[in-house]
Motif scaffolding. Structure first.
Motif, PDB file in Angstrom:
ATOM      1  N   LEU A  99       0.180   0.409 -10.547  1.00  0.00           N
ATOM      2  CA  LEU A  99       0.036  -0.699  -9.599  1.00  0.00           C
ATOM      3  C   LEU A  99      -1.337  -1.361  -9.727  1.00  0.00           C
ATOM      4  O   LEU A  99      -1.451  -2.589  -9.769  1.00  0.00           O
ATOM      5  N   GLU A 100      -2.377  -0.552  -9.835  1.00  0.00           N
ATOM      6  CA  GLU A 100      -3.737  -1.099  -9.947  1.00  0.00           C
ATOM      7  C   GLU A 100      -3.909  -1.905 -11.233  1.00  0.00           C
ATOM      8  O   GLU A 100      -4.575  -2.951 -11.239  1.00  0.00           O
ATOM      9  N   ARG A 103      -2.330  -5.223 -10.681  1.00  0.00           N
ATOM     10  CA  ARG A 103      -3.143  -6.021  -9.747  1.00  0.00           C
ATOM     11  C   ARG A 103      -4.349  -6.639 -10.458  1.00  0.00           C
ATOM     12  O   ARG A 103      -4.707  -7.793 -10.213  1.00  0.00           O
ATOM     13  N   LYS A 120     -10.954  -1.880  -2.182  1.00  0.00           N
ATOM     14  CA  LYS A 120      -9.623  -2.053  -2.764  1.00  0.00           C
ATOM     15  C   LYS A 120      -8.781  -3.021  -1.950  1.00  0.00           C
ATOM     16  O   LYS A 120      -7.867  -3.646  -2.474  1.00  0.00           O
ATOM     17  N   SER A 121      -9.098  -3.138  -0.661  1.00  0.00           N
ATOM     18  CA  SER A 121      -8.305  -4.024   0.194  1.00  0.00           C
ATOM     19  C   SER A 121      -8.396  -5.487  -0.261  1.00  0.00           C
ATOM     20  O   SER A 121      -7.523  -6.289   0.043  1.00  0.00           O
ATOM     21  N   ASP A 124      -5.378  -6.269  -2.088  1.00  0.00           N
ATOM     22  CA  ASP A 124      -4.100  -6.065  -1.404  1.00  0.00           C
ATOM     23  C   ASP A 124      -3.163  -7.272  -1.421  1.00  0.00           C
ATOM     24  O   ASP A 124      -1.940  -7.092  -1.483  1.00  0.00           O
ATOM     25  N   ASN A 127      -0.472  -7.067  -3.959  1.00  0.00           N
ATOM     26  CA  ASN A 127       0.485  -5.949  -3.947  1.00  0.00           C
ATOM     27  C   ASN A 127       1.951  -6.364  -4.074  1.00  0.00           C
ATOM     28  O   ASN A 127       2.680  -5.795  -4.900  1.00  0.00           O
ATOM     29  N   ALA A 130       2.669  -7.459  -7.607  1.00  0.00           N
ATOM     30  CA  ALA A 130       2.516  -6.317  -8.516  1.00  0.00           C
ATOM     31  C   ALA A 130       3.722  -5.387  -8.420  1.00  0.00           C
ATOM     32  O   ALA A 130       4.252  -4.923  -9.444  1.00  0.00           O
ATOM     33  N   GLN A 131       4.185  -5.128  -7.198  1.00  0.00           N
ATOM     34  CA  GLN A 131       5.367  -4.272  -6.999  1.00  0.00           C
ATOM     35  C   GLN A 131       6.600  -4.907  -7.649  1.00  0.00           C
ATOM     36  O   GLN A 131       7.422  -4.223  -8.264  1.00  0.00           O
ATOM     37  N   SER A 140       8.833   1.192 -10.854  1.00  0.00           N
ATOM     38  CA  SER A 140       8.523   1.342  -9.425  1.00  0.00           C
ATOM     39  C   SER A 140       8.094   2.766  -9.083  1.00  0.00           C
ATOM     40  O   SER A 140       7.163   2.989  -8.308  1.00  0.00           O
ATOM     41  N   ALA A 143       4.335   3.657  -9.672  1.00  0.00           N
ATOM     42  CA  ALA A 143       3.315   2.781  -9.072  1.00  0.00           C
ATOM     43  C   ALA A 143       1.992   3.492  -8.829  1.00  0.00           C
ATOM     44  O   ALA A 143       0.921   2.936  -9.072  1.00  0.00           O
ATOM     45  N   ASP A 144       2.048   4.744  -8.366  1.00  0.00           N
ATOM     46  CA  ASP A 144       0.823   5.473  -8.021  1.00  0.00           C
ATOM     47  C   ASP A 144       0.377   6.454  -9.101  1.00  0.00           C
ATOM     48  O   ASP A 144      -0.507   7.290  -8.866  1.00  0.00           O
TER      49      ASP A 144
END
Length: 251
Positions: A99-100, A103, A120-121, A124, A127, A130-131, A140, A143-144
């Motif tokens: 995800l990062e 982004r 990091k916000s 946001d 997001n 990116a998703q 999906s 993502a993390d």
């Protein structure tokens, strides 16, 4: 007919101190198609690809993208026009999550600087997009996951996602199946097929079964020149193509 052709090379030639790596190559890539560039080792595929993506400057010839002459342009400027080379421009950051990574690519596309020291916000707002891009490439569930921990084929899918984040109109894929096992090849082939609904794709690929499955049009190079062009079924019957791949002295 001009509208149908998104990328065109005219008489493309690249000479290295007396050696012609590419000689008088002309080709047209139709908008919305998957166009493959194939040929035996030493055929000039990589040089031709580097010329089309502006990583090399031609000795002679002309390159047109959407009717605009891009022959003298730099790779970054061509990318801004929507002609993006994957796996070169879109290297992923190994210790950022999937995800990062996407982004960061979206941040770049929107002209922001890489403000890594900010909270990091600040990223946001990217997001949702990116998703969406991760979902488009079937990632999906990753993502993390840091990129360094992802399986090889999934990492290649992430590279495609970061390329898509740059909002290209046309993608150039340099051997997208290199180093992959059967399962990953099937996944990336399905992904390329899926994204071709939205993007024009030109790819250099050694895996002929993938080329057969995906390509609308194939250009065969040998010794730096166009040998033949057409659909896979036609080309497999062409004695010149068989000779180029199977004959001696074409390494």
């Amino acid at each position: 007919m001009v509208d149908e052709c998104i990328l065109e090379a005219r008489g493309l030639t690249k000479e290295f101190t007396g050696f012609h790596a590419v000689r008088d190559v002309s080709l047209k890539v139709r908008r919305g198609s998957i166009h493959a560039l194939i040929g035996p080792n030493g055929a000039g595929k990589t040089t031709c690809f580097n010329l089309l993506t502006k990583f090399l400057q031609p000795t002679a010839g002309q390159i047109l993208y959407r009717g605009q002459d891009i022959t003298a342009m730099k790779p970054a400027d061509v990318a801004r026009l929507g002609l993006v080379r994957s796996f070169q421009i879109s290297a992923v950051f190994p210790h950022l999550t999937a995800l990062e990574n996407v982004r960061v690519a979206l941040q770049r596309q929107h002209g922001s600087s890489f403000d890594f020291w900010r909270s990091k916000s600040a990223l946001d707002p990217f997001n949702p997009k990116a998703q969406e891009l991760l979902a488009d490439v079937g990632l999906s569930e990753f993502a993390d996951t840091p990129a360094v921990e992802m399986p090889y084929g999934r990492k290649r899918a992430l590279e495609i996602a970061t390329t898509l984040a740059l909002d290209p109109e046309m993608m150039l894929l340099d051997e997208p199946m290199a180093g992959m096992g059967h399962e990953d090849i099937d996944k990336i082939a399905a992904l390329i097929k899926r994204i071709s609904a939205k993007y024009t794709i030109l790819m250099v690929e050694h895996n002929l079964s993938v080329v057969a499955e995906l390509s609308d049009i194939i250009t065969v190079l040998t010794r730096g020149q166009v040998l033949a062009e057409g659909q896979y079924r036609e080309l497999t019957k062409d004695p010149r193509v068989k000779e180029a791949y199977l004959g001696a002295g074409h390494g």
